[in-house]
Enzyme design. Structure first.
Site, PDB file in Angstrom:
ATOM      1  N   GLY A 211     -49.745  20.948 -87.381  1.00 50.01           N
ATOM      2  CA  GLY A 211     -49.958  21.366 -86.004  1.00 50.01           C
ATOM      3  C   GLY A 211     -51.374  21.202 -85.493  1.00 50.01           C
ATOM      4  N   GLU A 236     -46.044  27.851 -88.064  1.00 51.21           N
ATOM      5  CA  GLU A 236     -45.271  27.647 -86.842  1.00 51.21           C
ATOM      6  C   GLU A 236     -45.046  26.175 -86.546  1.00 51.21           C
ATOM      7  OE1 GLU A 236     -49.172  26.571 -85.803  1.00 51.21           O
ATOM      8  OE2 GLU A 236     -48.543  28.418 -86.810  1.00 51.21           O
ATOM      9  N   ASP A 237     -45.977  25.309 -86.971  1.00 55.44           N
ATOM     10  CA  ASP A 237     -45.843  23.883 -86.692  1.00 55.44           C
ATOM     11  C   ASP A 237     -44.605  23.292 -87.365  1.00 55.44           C
ATOM     12  OD1 ASP A 237     -46.945  24.311 -89.189  1.00 55.44           O
ATOM     13  OD2 ASP A 237     -48.617  22.936 -88.931  1.00 55.44           O
ATOM     14  N   TYR A 238     -44.342  23.702 -88.603  1.00 50.07           N
ATOM     15  CA  TYR A 238     -43.163  23.210 -89.327  1.00 50.07           C
ATOM     16  C   TYR A 238     -41.881  23.592 -88.592  1.00 50.07           C
ATOM     17  CZ  TYR A 238     -39.522  23.003 -92.941  1.00 50.07           C
ATOM     18  OH  TYR A 238     -38.365  22.747 -93.629  1.00 50.07           O
TER      19      TYR A 238
END
Length: 394
Positions: A211, A236-238
Protein backbone atom coordinates in the site's frame (compact mmCIF):
# COMPACT_ATOMS: atom_id res chain seq x y z
CA UNK A 1 11.66 -49.68 -1.08
CA UNK A 2 12.44 -48.76 2.53
CA UNK A 3 10.56 -45.80 4.06
CA UNK A 4 13.84 -43.90 4.47
CA UNK A 5 14.64 -44.33 0.79
CA UNK A 6 11.16 -43.09 -0.14
CA UNK A 7 11.63 -40.04 2.07
CA UNK A 8 15.06 -39.29 0.58
CA UNK A 9 13.73 -39.65 -2.94
CA UNK A 10 10.79 -37.36 -2.15
CA UNK A 11 13.10 -34.74 -0.66
CA UNK A 12 15.31 -34.95 -3.75
CA UNK A 13 12.32 -34.34 -6.01
CA UNK A 14 11.33 -31.39 -3.82
CA UNK A 15 14.84 -29.94 -4.19
CA UNK A 16 14.78 -30.22 -7.98
CA UNK A 17 11.29 -28.70 -8.21
CA UNK A 18 12.44 -25.90 -5.89
CA UNK A 19 15.39 -25.24 -8.22
CA UNK A 20 13.06 -24.94 -11.23
CA UNK A 21 10.56 -22.70 -9.46
CA UNK A 22 13.11 -20.32 -7.95
CA UNK A 23 15.03 -19.84 -11.18
CA UNK A 24 11.80 -19.34 -13.09
CA UNK A 25 11.06 -16.56 -10.57
CA UNK A 26 14.53 -15.08 -11.16
CA UNK A 27 14.11 -15.00 -14.94
CA UNK A 28 10.51 -13.72 -14.83
CA UNK A 29 11.37 -10.82 -12.57
CA UNK A 30 14.56 -9.87 -14.43
CA UNK A 31 12.81 -9.93 -17.81
CA UNK A 32 9.75 -8.06 -16.51
CA UNK A 33 11.90 -5.32 -14.99
CA UNK A 34 13.83 -4.86 -18.23
CA UNK A 35 10.70 -4.76 -20.38
CA UNK A 36 8.28 -2.84 -18.16
CA UNK A 37 9.97 -0.56 -15.62
CA UNK A 38 11.24 2.95 -16.37
CA UNK A 39 9.60 3.09 -19.79
CA UNK A 40 8.70 6.60 -20.92
CA UNK A 41 4.96 6.94 -21.27
CA UNK A 42 3.07 9.48 -23.33
CA UNK A 43 1.67 12.54 -21.63
CA UNK A 44 -1.99 13.02 -20.83
CA UNK A 45 -3.59 14.12 -24.09
CA UNK A 46 -7.30 13.86 -23.30
CA UNK A 47 -9.39 17.01 -22.95
CA UNK A 48 -9.57 18.24 -19.34
CA UNK A 49 -13.15 17.04 -18.91
CA UNK A 50 -12.13 13.47 -19.86
CA UNK A 51 -9.04 13.26 -17.66
CA UNK A 52 -9.50 10.90 -14.72
CA UNK A 53 -9.74 12.95 -11.54
CA UNK A 54 -7.63 11.71 -8.63
CA UNK A 55 -8.02 12.32 -4.90
CA UNK A 56 -4.63 11.90 -3.23
CA UNK A 57 -4.88 10.58 0.34
CA UNK A 58 -1.70 11.32 2.24
CA UNK A 59 -1.38 9.85 5.79
CA UNK A 60 1.13 11.85 7.82
CA UNK A 61 2.56 11.34 11.28
CA UNK A 62 5.68 12.99 12.63
CA UNK A 63 8.49 14.67 10.74
CA UNK A 64 11.76 13.30 9.44
CA UNK A 65 14.52 15.20 7.59
CA UNK A 66 13.06 14.32 4.17
CA UNK A 67 9.35 14.88 4.82
CA UNK A 68 9.03 18.40 3.45
CA UNK A 69 11.02 17.65 0.28
CA UNK A 70 9.08 14.39 -0.28
CA UNK A 71 5.72 16.05 0.30
CA UNK A 72 6.56 18.98 -1.93
CA UNK A 73 6.93 16.65 -4.92
CA UNK A 74 3.17 16.01 -4.70
CA UNK A 75 2.52 19.77 -5.00
CA UNK A 76 4.47 19.88 -8.27
CA UNK A 77 2.77 16.97 -10.04
CA UNK A 78 2.22 17.61 -13.74
CA UNK A 79 -1.39 16.40 -13.74
CA UNK A 80 -4.43 18.55 -14.50
CA UNK A 81 -7.02 17.09 -12.12
CA UNK A 82 -5.74 16.06 -8.70
CA UNK A 83 -6.80 17.01 -5.18
CA UNK A 84 -4.29 16.48 -2.36
CA UNK A 85 -5.91 15.53 0.97
CA UNK A 86 -3.29 15.73 3.73
CA UNK A 87 -4.32 13.80 6.84
CA UNK A 88 -2.75 14.24 10.28
CA UNK A 89 -4.10 12.51 13.36
CA UNK A 90 -2.98 14.94 16.11
CA UNK A 91 -3.25 18.72 16.24
CA UNK A 92 0.17 19.04 17.90
CA UNK A 93 1.93 16.82 15.36
CA UNK A 94 4.83 18.76 13.76
CA UNK A 95 3.63 17.49 10.38
CA UNK A 96 0.79 20.03 10.64
CA UNK A 97 3.25 22.93 10.35
CA UNK A 98 4.93 21.27 7.36
CA UNK A 99 1.56 20.94 5.62
CA UNK A 100 0.60 24.54 6.34
CA UNK A 101 3.94 25.75 5.00
CA UNK A 102 3.43 23.91 1.70
CA UNK A 103 -0.22 24.97 1.44
CA UNK A 104 0.93 28.56 1.79
CA UNK A 105 3.73 28.10 -0.74
CA UNK A 106 1.41 26.55 -3.34
CA UNK A 107 -1.94 28.39 -2.94
CA UNK A 108 -3.09 27.44 -6.44
CA UNK A 109 -2.79 23.71 -5.82
CA UNK A 110 -6.05 21.96 -4.97
CA UNK A 111 -5.13 20.70 -1.49
CA UNK A 112 -6.56 20.55 2.01
CA UNK A 113 -5.48 19.61 5.51
CA UNK A 114 -7.55 17.27 7.68
CA UNK A 115 -6.64 17.02 11.36
CA UNK A 116 -8.02 14.66 13.97
CA UNK A 117 -8.87 11.53 12.04
CA UNK A 118 -11.90 9.41 12.81
CA UNK A 119 -11.81 6.30 14.98
CA UNK A 120 -13.46 3.48 13.01
CA UNK A 121 -11.22 0.52 13.91
CA UNK A 122 -7.82 -0.57 15.16
CA UNK A 123 -5.84 0.47 12.07
CA UNK A 124 -4.31 3.91 12.79
CA UNK A 125 -3.64 4.63 9.13
CA UNK A 126 -7.29 4.08 8.20
CA UNK A 127 -8.44 6.15 11.17
CA UNK A 128 -6.19 8.99 10.07
CA UNK A 129 -7.37 8.86 6.45
CA UNK A 130 -11.11 8.73 7.12
CA UNK A 131 -11.85 12.52 6.96
CA UNK A 132 -9.87 12.79 3.73
CA UNK A 133 -11.61 9.78 2.21
CA UNK A 134 -15.02 11.18 3.07
CA UNK A 135 -14.05 14.47 1.38
CA UNK A 136 -12.66 12.79 -1.77
CA UNK A 137 -14.45 14.22 -4.79
CA UNK A 138 -12.94 12.22 -7.64
CA UNK A 139 -13.53 8.68 -8.88
CA UNK A 140 -9.97 7.54 -8.25
CA UNK A 141 -8.22 7.58 -4.88
CA UNK A 142 -4.44 7.43 -4.60
CA UNK A 143 -3.23 6.31 -1.19
CA UNK A 144 0.45 7.12 -0.92
CA UNK A 145 2.64 6.86 2.18
CA UNK A 146 4.41 9.85 3.71
CA UNK A 147 7.91 8.59 2.88
CA UNK A 148 7.28 8.33 -0.87
CA UNK A 149 8.90 10.73 -3.32
CA UNK A 150 7.42 11.18 -6.80
CA UNK A 151 8.34 12.67 -10.17
CA UNK A 152 6.17 15.25 -11.96
CA UNK A 153 4.79 12.55 -14.29
CA UNK A 154 4.26 9.80 -11.68
CA UNK A 155 0.49 10.29 -11.49
CA UNK A 156 0.26 10.37 -15.28
CA UNK A 157 2.02 7.01 -15.35
CA UNK A 158 -0.39 5.58 -12.79
CA UNK A 159 -3.53 6.78 -14.57
CA UNK A 160 -2.24 5.55 -17.93
CA UNK A 161 -2.33 2.04 -16.45
CA UNK A 162 -5.92 2.51 -15.20
CA UNK A 163 -7.60 1.03 -18.25
CA UNK A 164 -11.23 -0.09 -18.58
CA UNK A 165 -10.87 -3.43 -16.75
CA UNK A 166 -8.25 -2.35 -14.20
CA UNK A 167 -9.37 -1.52 -10.68
CA UNK A 168 -6.03 -0.99 -8.97
CA UNK A 169 -2.64 0.30 -10.08
CA UNK A 170 0.34 -0.14 -7.77
CA UNK A 171 4.01 0.74 -7.81
CA UNK A 172 6.86 -1.67 -7.17
CA UNK A 173 8.41 -0.58 -3.85
CA UNK A 174 12.02 0.58 -4.10
CA UNK A 175 14.33 2.92 -2.20
CA UNK A 176 15.91 6.23 -3.21
CA UNK A 177 19.68 6.74 -3.15
CA UNK A 178 20.72 7.79 0.35
CA UNK A 179 23.87 7.83 2.44
CA UNK A 180 25.06 5.05 4.77
CA UNK A 181 25.17 1.27 4.89
CA UNK A 182 21.60 0.98 6.25
CA UNK A 183 20.37 2.71 3.09
CA UNK A 184 22.40 0.30 0.94
CA UNK A 185 20.95 -2.67 2.82
CA UNK A 186 17.38 -1.46 2.18
CA UNK A 187 18.14 -0.77 -1.46
CA UNK A 188 19.61 -4.24 -1.94
CA UNK A 189 16.56 -5.92 -0.38
CA UNK A 190 14.02 -3.88 -2.34
CA UNK A 191 16.01 -4.41 -5.53
CA UNK A 192 16.58 -8.18 -5.23
CA UNK A 193 14.58 -10.46 -2.93
CA UNK A 194 11.43 -8.34 -2.70
CA UNK A 195 10.85 -7.67 -6.42
CA UNK A 196 11.64 -11.29 -7.27
CA UNK A 197 8.65 -12.55 -5.27
CA UNK A 198 6.51 -9.43 -5.85
CA UNK A 199 6.84 -9.43 -9.64
CA UNK A 200 6.64 -13.22 -10.00
CA UNK A 201 3.40 -13.27 -8.03
CA UNK A 202 1.81 -10.56 -10.18
CA UNK A 203 3.01 -12.06 -13.46
CA UNK A 204 1.49 -15.44 -12.55
CA UNK A 205 -1.82 -13.90 -11.49
CA UNK A 206 -1.32 -13.87 -7.72
CA UNK A 207 -2.52 -10.56 -6.30
CA UNK A 208 0.50 -9.17 -4.45
CA UNK A 209 0.22 -5.47 -3.58
CA UNK A 210 1.81 -3.16 -1.04
CA UNK A 211 0.00 0.00 0.00
CA UNK A 212 2.91 2.41 -0.37
CA UNK A 213 1.46 3.80 -3.60
CA UNK A 214 -1.91 2.49 -4.81
CA UNK A 215 -4.37 4.08 -7.22
CA UNK A 216 -7.86 2.57 -6.82
CA UNK A 217 -11.40 3.07 -8.07
CA UNK A 218 -13.35 4.70 -5.25
CA UNK A 219 -16.70 3.26 -6.32
CA UNK A 220 -15.28 -0.27 -6.03
CA UNK A 221 -13.94 0.47 -2.55
CA UNK A 222 -17.34 1.89 -1.62
CA UNK A 223 -19.00 -1.31 -2.83
CA UNK A 224 -16.75 -3.19 -0.40
CA UNK A 225 -17.83 -0.88 2.45
CA UNK A 226 -15.34 1.98 2.02
CA UNK A 227 -12.22 2.39 4.14
CA UNK A 228 -14.23 1.50 7.25
CA UNK A 229 -14.44 -2.11 6.06
CA UNK A 230 -10.66 -2.46 6.31
CA UNK A 231 -10.10 -0.76 9.66
CA UNK A 232 -10.12 -4.12 11.49
CA UNK A 233 -6.93 -5.17 9.71
CA UNK A 234 -3.35 -3.96 10.14
CA UNK A 235 -2.46 -4.97 6.56
CA UNK A 236 -5.29 -2.97 5.03
CA UNK A 237 -3.56 -2.89 1.63
CA UNK A 238 -3.79 -6.68 1.25
CA UNK A 239 -7.51 -6.75 2.04
CA UNK A 240 -8.34 -3.74 -0.14
CA UNK A 241 -6.60 -5.44 -3.04
CA UNK A 242 -8.45 -8.68 -2.29
CA UNK A 243 -11.80 -6.88 -2.21
CA UNK A 244 -11.11 -5.29 -5.61
CA UNK A 245 -9.96 -8.60 -7.11
CA UNK A 246 -12.98 -10.43 -5.71
CA UNK A 247 -15.20 -8.05 -7.68
CA UNK A 248 -13.58 -9.06 -10.95
CA UNK A 249 -11.18 -6.16 -11.46
CA UNK A 250 -7.65 -6.58 -12.77
CA UNK A 251 -4.45 -5.07 -11.38
CA UNK A 252 -1.68 -3.26 -13.19
CA UNK A 253 1.80 -2.18 -12.16
CA UNK A 254 3.12 1.31 -12.86
CA UNK A 255 6.25 1.70 -14.93
CA UNK A 256 7.73 3.92 -12.21
CA UNK A 257 8.70 2.48 -8.85
CA UNK A 258 7.20 3.62 -5.55
CA UNK A 259 10.30 5.43 -4.35
CA UNK A 260 10.73 5.32 -0.57
CA UNK A 261 12.80 8.23 0.70
CA UNK A 262 12.45 8.25 4.47
CA UNK A 263 14.91 10.50 6.26
CA UNK A 264 14.98 8.17 9.27
CA UNK A 265 16.52 4.75 8.70
CA UNK A 266 18.82 2.23 10.37
CA UNK A 267 19.61 -1.47 10.24
CA UNK A 268 17.48 -1.96 13.36
CA UNK A 269 14.50 -0.18 11.79
CA UNK A 270 14.87 -2.27 8.64
CA UNK A 271 15.00 -5.49 10.64
CA UNK A 272 11.96 -4.52 12.70
CA UNK A 273 9.96 -3.72 9.58
CA UNK A 274 10.88 -7.05 7.97
CA UNK A 275 9.81 -8.93 11.11
CA UNK A 276 6.51 -7.01 11.23
CA UNK A 277 5.77 -7.72 7.56
CA UNK A 278 6.58 -11.42 8.03
CA UNK A 279 4.24 -11.65 11.02
CA UNK A 280 1.44 -10.14 8.95
CA UNK A 281 2.03 -12.52 6.02
CA UNK A 282 2.07 -15.56 8.31
CA UNK A 283 -1.30 -14.60 9.77
CA UNK A 284 -2.88 -13.73 6.42
CA UNK A 285 -1.34 -16.44 4.20
CA UNK A 286 -0.31 -19.60 6.09
CA UNK A 287 1.81 -20.73 3.10
CA UNK A 288 4.25 -18.01 4.21
CA UNK A 289 5.83 -20.67 6.46
CA UNK A 290 7.57 -21.91 3.30
CA UNK A 291 9.26 -18.55 2.68
CA UNK A 292 12.66 -19.53 4.16
CA UNK A 293 13.22 -22.11 1.39
CA UNK A 294 13.00 -19.29 -1.17
CA UNK A 295 16.04 -17.55 0.33
CA UNK A 296 19.45 -18.12 -1.22
CA UNK A 297 21.43 -19.97 1.44
CA UNK A 298 18.76 -22.42 2.60
CA UNK A 299 17.53 -23.01 -0.95
CA UNK A 300 21.09 -23.67 -2.12
CA UNK A 301 21.59 -26.23 0.66
CA UNK A 302 18.38 -28.07 -0.22
CA UNK A 303 19.04 -28.00 -3.97
CA UNK A 304 22.69 -28.94 -3.42
CA UNK A 305 21.66 -31.98 -1.38
CA UNK A 306 19.18 -33.01 -4.10
CA UNK A 307 21.85 -32.62 -6.79
CA UNK A 308 24.21 -34.79 -4.73
CA UNK A 309 21.57 -37.47 -4.11
CA UNK A 310 20.34 -37.62 -7.73
CA UNK A 311 23.42 -36.79 -9.80
CA UNK A 312 26.21 -37.57 -7.29
CA UNK A 313 27.58 -34.03 -7.63
CA UNK A 314 29.70 -32.58 -4.86
CA UNK A 315 27.22 -30.86 -2.54
CA UNK A 316 29.46 -28.05 -1.30
CA UNK A 317 30.79 -27.22 -4.76
CA UNK A 318 27.21 -27.05 -6.04
CA UNK A 319 26.22 -24.92 -3.03
CA UNK A 320 28.96 -22.36 -3.74
CA UNK A 321 28.25 -22.26 -7.49
CA UNK A 322 24.52 -21.89 -6.90
CA UNK A 323 25.05 -19.03 -4.44
CA UNK A 324 27.34 -17.30 -6.93
CA UNK A 325 24.77 -17.63 -9.73
CA UNK A 326 22.08 -16.28 -7.37
CA UNK A 327 24.34 -13.37 -6.41
CA UNK A 328 24.92 -12.46 -10.07
CA UNK A 329 21.21 -12.73 -10.90
CA UNK A 330 20.36 -10.47 -7.96
CA UNK A 331 22.87 -7.86 -9.12
CA UNK A 332 21.32 -7.89 -12.61
CA UNK A 333 17.88 -7.55 -11.05
CA UNK A 334 18.98 -4.66 -8.83
CA UNK A 335 20.46 -2.66 -11.71
CA UNK A 336 17.21 -3.11 -13.63
CA UNK A 337 15.05 -1.89 -10.77
CA UNK A 338 17.42 1.03 -10.20
CA UNK A 339 17.09 2.07 -13.83
CA UNK A 340 20.56 3.62 -13.87
CA UNK A 341 23.91 3.58 -12.12
CA UNK A 342 23.96 2.37 -8.51
CA UNK A 343 25.05 4.82 -5.84
CA UNK A 344 27.29 2.26 -4.13
CA UNK A 345 30.16 0.00 -5.20
CA UNK A 346 30.04 -3.70 -6.11
CA UNK A 347 31.85 -4.42 -2.85
CA UNK A 348 29.16 -2.57 -0.89
CA UNK A 349 26.56 -4.60 -2.75
CA UNK A 350 28.32 -7.87 -1.95
CA UNK A 351 28.53 -7.07 1.77
CA UNK A 352 24.93 -5.85 1.99
CA UNK A 353 23.69 -8.82 -0.03
CA UNK A 354 25.49 -11.33 2.22
CA UNK A 355 24.22 -9.67 5.41
CA UNK A 356 20.65 -9.45 4.10
CA UNK A 357 20.63 -13.11 3.08
CA UNK A 358 22.11 -14.10 6.45
CA UNK A 359 19.37 -12.16 8.27
CA UNK A 360 16.48 -13.85 6.48
CA UNK A 361 16.12 -16.98 8.63
CA UNK A 362 16.60 -15.00 11.86
CA UNK A 363 13.89 -12.56 10.75
CA UNK A 364 11.51 -15.43 10.03
CA UNK A 365 12.15 -17.14 13.38
CA UNK A 366 11.69 -13.83 15.22
CA UNK A 367 8.33 -13.39 13.48
CA UNK A 368 7.20 -16.84 14.60
CA UNK A 369 8.32 -16.27 18.18
CA UNK A 370 6.05 -13.34 19.03
CA UNK A 371 2.57 -12.80 17.47
CA UNK A 372 2.38 -9.15 18.56
CA UNK A 373 3.54 -6.18 16.51
CA UNK A 374 4.32 -2.56 17.25
CA UNK A 375 3.24 -0.08 14.59
CA UNK A 376 3.09 3.70 14.83
CA UNK A 377 2.10 4.38 18.45
CA UNK A 378 0.25 1.12 19.18
CA UNK A 379 0.83 -2.55 19.92
CA UNK A 380 -1.39 -5.22 18.38
CA UNK A 381 -1.99 -8.93 18.74
CA UNK A 382 -2.52 -10.62 15.40
CA UNK A 383 -5.20 -13.19 14.78
CA UNK A 384 -5.39 -15.88 12.16
CA UNK A 385 -6.95 -14.44 9.02
CA UNK A 386 -5.37 -11.00 9.31
CA UNK A 387 -7.51 -9.29 11.93
CA UNK A 388 -5.92 -7.85 15.05
CA UNK A 389 -6.73 -6.45 18.47
CA UNK A 390 -5.03 -3.50 20.08
CA UNK A 391 -3.09 -4.20 23.26
CA UNK A 392 -3.94 -1.51 25.75
CA UNK A 393 -1.58 -0.73 28.62
CA UNK A 394 -3.33 -1.05 31.94
Amino acid sequence: MAPLDVALQGFSVFGLVLFAVLWLMHFMSIIYVRLHLHRKRSEVKQPFAQVLGVSLLKPLKGVDPNLISNLETFFTLDYPKVSALLCVQDQDDPAVDVCKKLLGKYPNVDAGLFIGGKKVGINPKINNLMPGYEAAKYGLVWICDSGIRVKPDTLTDLTNQMTEKVGLVHGLPYVADRQGFAATLEQVYFGTSHPRSYISANVTGIKCVTGMSCLMRKDVLDQAGGLVAFAQYIAEDYFMAKAIADRGWKFSMATQVALQNSGSYSIGQFQSRMIRWTKLRINMVPATVLEPVSECFLASLIIGWAAHHVFRWDMMVFFMCHCLAWFIADYIQLTGVQGGALSFSKLDFAVAWFIRESMSVQIFLSALWDPTISWRTGRYRLRCGGTAEEILDV
